[in-house]
Design an enzyme around this catalytic site. Structure first.
Site: not given
Length: 274
Positions: A102, A221, A249
């Site tokens: 991320s 995700d 995620h």
């Protein structure tokens, strides 16, 4: 055994964990409330340590790294990129592999843009860097309300519903998130993300990166849509993709064995030109 350490990175101190020996790999966590190097990488960390020298750092404002007063410090992506560069240099590594999730992926990409000489390869897992909008699913993350129930909502967005998140890990993340200095840093960080409308670079900047790259993504995700992972593959000349079904995620927690084995295989010189 892993060691908890601190090192000077410019004007502030960065906390990190380290274990193992061999080729160095740096793990950089994501940017959700209460995130840090241990909460995000605890399951994978010993698996990496069996094969490599693994180092997991806390980004500025997160975990046990310093959280400068937002009135005196700008919590931008450039600041995180500069922190990671200073960290690698302070470790004395000539070059290193970087695995980022991320916001940590955006940081890995940023280091490869600014200092390609420091980076052997990067792994972008559910990575920011191309997202120009904040989806409705991100609301619990960017508008975190500093409650334990709010932390549950963040996990519900980021993790596969089948993942049984230990209550102690939820409590660990929550306690980190309500520390006054980290709370202020997080609000400043999310304020910057909201002002930008996402966590993104110019596509020409991404395309200029020639570092070997693995784009690893969960197909379900809710934060980083598949189209952005495909776009990474299109822009990054030396990239390989691995897309995992029934994964959101947090591949490193949802499917730690698969994630770690694929990444280690990719990082091994013998695996090239994967």
């Amino acid at each position: 055994m892993y060691e908890s350490k601190f090192i000077k990175t410019g004007a502030f101190t960065t906390h990190y964990f380290e274990a193992g020996s061999g080729d160095p790999v740096l793990l950089i966590h994501g940017g959700g409330a209460g995130a840090d190097s241990w909460g995000n990488w605890a399951v994978c960390f010993p698996m990496f340590a069996e094969r490599m020298r693994v180092i997991a750092m806390d980004m500025v404002g997160f975990g046990r790294s310093d959280a400068p007063d937002p009135s005196l410090f700008s919590y931008t992506q450039d600041a995180r990129n500069d922190q990671a560069i200073a960290f690698i240099e302070a470790l004395g590594c000539e070059s290193i592999h970087i695995v980022g999730n991320s916001m940590g992926g955006a940081t890995a990409l940023g280091v490869a843009m600014k200092r390609p000489d420091l980076v052997r390869s990067i792994v972008l897992m559910g990575s920011g860097g191309l997202n120009h909008e904040l989806s409705a699913a991100l609301a619990p993350v960017v508008n975190y309300d500093d409650t334990f129930e709010g932390m549950r909502k963040i996990v519900a967005v980021l993790a596969n519903p089948d993942l049984e998140m230990p209550e102690e890990l939820l409590r660990y993340r929550y306690e980190l998130s309500i520390d006054p200095a980290r709370k202020a840093a997080y609000k400043a960080t999310m304020g910057w993300v909201k002002q930008r409308g996402g966590l993104h670079y110019e596509e020409r900047e991404v395309a200029a990166v020639k570092t070997r790259c693995l784009v690893f993504a969960g197909k379900d995700d809710l934060v980083i849509p598949m189209k952005e992972n495909v776009r990474f593959l299109e822009l990054l000349e030396n990239s390989t993709g691995y897309f995992l079904p029934h994964c959101r995620h947090w591949a490193m927690m949802e499917y730690p064995e698969i994630f770690t084995n694929v990444v280690i295989y990719f990082l091994q010189p013998a695996a090239r030109p994967m």
